[in-house]
Design an enzyme around this catalytic site. Structure first.
Site, mmCIF file in Angstrom:
data_model
loop_
_atom_site.group_PDB
_atom_site.id
_atom_site.type_symbol
_atom_site.label_atom_id
_atom_site.label_comp_id
_atom_site.label_asym_id
_atom_site.label_seq_id
_atom_site.Cartn_x
_atom_site.Cartn_y
_atom_site.Cartn_z
ATOM 1 N N SER A 89 -63.538 -44.937 -40.573
ATOM 2 C CA SER A 89 -63.774 -46.131 -41.371
ATOM 3 C C SER A 89 -64.684 -47.128 -40.676
ATOM 4 O O SER A 89 -65.126 -48.067 -41.306
ATOM 5 C CB SER A 89 -62.444 -46.804 -41.707
ATOM 6 N N LYS A 138 -60.294 -52.238 -37.898
ATOM 7 C CA LYS A 138 -61.204 -52.687 -38.949
ATOM 8 C C LYS A 138 -61.827 -54.005 -38.498
ATOM 9 O O LYS A 138 -61.436 -54.599 -37.507
ATOM 10 C CB LYS A 138 -60.462 -52.936 -40.276
#
Lengths: 217, 194
Positions: A89, A138
């Site tokens: 991600s 993230k």
């Protein structure tokens, strides 16, 4: 104590000066490794038998590893920790592969957890809100109290107090706040500061704002 | 007064004035102090203290800690102040937390605050709660989402809990409290509901 039954070239003459000197030197050599007394008995036999009465050795090894472990856990909890990236991600900032050794390894600092003061664009580690055993990495997009625009739609939402909005750099393959909403700051585990593996990517992880994203207000 | 030995000749320095004489006496005094020995002892004591602090941190963060809850939200099970509770840090990590347990968790409204509440529902459970305790009897029923828990204070009239901030992720739970060690009159397990 450690007793060494040695074999000698000439068993008939155990008192020869060569034998005595060899024994003395070998005793001194072994004494460096043993905390208890080393004795070499001049016995004529076919083999050299090392009787390891080395309980004190094992004990000191155990003590050192427990101390090292405790200090390591404390440093990892309070100051800096090392994490291997799994998942895609955050590509291309950080990449993962199927083998744990060839994925990126990053350094994360824990000092930010003292006051929970973060900045927009920080890369953070946090526990997944639907599974406390998984840790995600993230980028922080929205701080508490800010209004941000969702990328796909033109919706504007407010990030509640004590929460933050996180998104991965690789928008296509990132399961983030666009799916599970803002996350409580208490789930954050640390802030990623450096990549330390592979050598071609060693360096700081910069605070970055994604292009073509309207900054919050 | 110890005068250090130097290899070779000792060259006496002629003091040229009373203050210079005092200075040279002072310097000789300084040089006579066993600095290396003091430094060695200080560093070994310091290392021992660091090891001790690390051990305390590991035990209180990962095994067993102590908590001093304050506030009215868990009356009558916990006093408003003055209680000392043992906090079990192993159970939340292993998932041994269930409805009826009193847990410590980071507040979802301010991560710097730690709050103590009772777990009423785990993921998948249906929880029925009074919407506006004291003013009306209305209740609402929710299903707790995956990975979350519903926490409520025992004193529903004065508690800021999941009725206000919703179900909280299980990852916010930091410890389970089941034993009180102070005040002496109430030593023992915390009353469990139901």
């Amino acid at each position: 104590s450690l007793r060494l039954h040695g074999t000698e070239e000439d068993c008939s003459d155990r008192t020869s000066s060569q034998c005595i000197r060899f024994r003395a030197q070998f005793t001194a050599f072994l004494q460096c490794f043993c905390t208890s007394e080393v004795q070499i008995l001049p016995v004529c036999s076919d083999r050299i038998v090392l009787i390891m009465g080395a309980r004190s050795q094992l004990w000191s090894i155990a003590k050192m590893s427990v101390t090292g472990g405790v200090i390591g856990v404390t440093i990892s909890d309070r100051y800096v920790t090392v994490v291997a990236i799994k998942g895609h991600s955050m590509h291309p900032t950080m990449t993962a592969t199927d083998s744990a050794l060839r994925g990126d390894i990053v350094l994360a600092e824990k000092a930010c957890l003292d006051q929970y003061k973060f900045s927009r664009g920080d890369v953070i580690l946090f526990k997944c809100p639907s599974n406390h055993k998984e840790v995600f990495v993230k980028r922080l997009i929205g701080l508490p109290g800010e209004w941000i625009q969702l990328p796909a739609s033109s919706e504007i939402i407010k990030v509640p107090q004590g929460h933050c909005w996180v998104e991965g750099d690789n928008a296509a393959r990132s399961w983030d706040s666009r799916s599970f909403g803002p996350i409580p700051l208490g789930l954050i585990n640390g802030r990623v500061t450096h990549i330390i593996w592979p050598p071609s990517k060693i360096g700081r992880v910069e605070r970055k704002w994604p292009e073509d994203r309207i900054p919050p207000f | 007064l110890m005068i250090p030995k130097t290899k070779g000749k000792i060259i006496p320095i002629e003091p040229s004035s009373p203050s210079a004489a005092a200075m040279s006496r002072f310097v000789r005094r300084l040089a006579g102090i066993p600095w290396r020995q003091i430094a060695g002892e200080a560093s070994s004591v310091g290392l021992l203290m660091a090891q001790g602090l690390c051990a305390v941190h590991v035990v209180s963060e990962h095994v067993l800690g102590v908590a001093f809850p304050r506030g009215p939200s868990m009356l009558p099970a916990l006093n408003m102040a003055g209680d000392v509770l043992l906090t079990d840090k192993v159970s939340p990590r292993r998932g041994w937390v269930g409805p009826g347990d009193v847990v410590l968790l980071l507040s979802p409204e301010d991560p710097r605050k730690i709050v103590a509440k009772r777990v009423l529902g785990m993921e998948g459970d249906e929880v029925t709660y009074p919407v506006d305790a004291g003013n009306s009897d209305a209740t609402k029923t929710v299903v707790v989402p995956q990975g979350h828990i519903w926490v409520q204070g025992d004193n529903i009239y004065s508690s800021n809990d999941s009725r206000q901030f919703g179900p909280v992720p299980y990852g916010l739970v930091k410890g389970k409290m089941s034993y009180r060690i102070w005040p002496p009159s109430r030593i023992g397990s915390i009353d469990s509901k139901e």
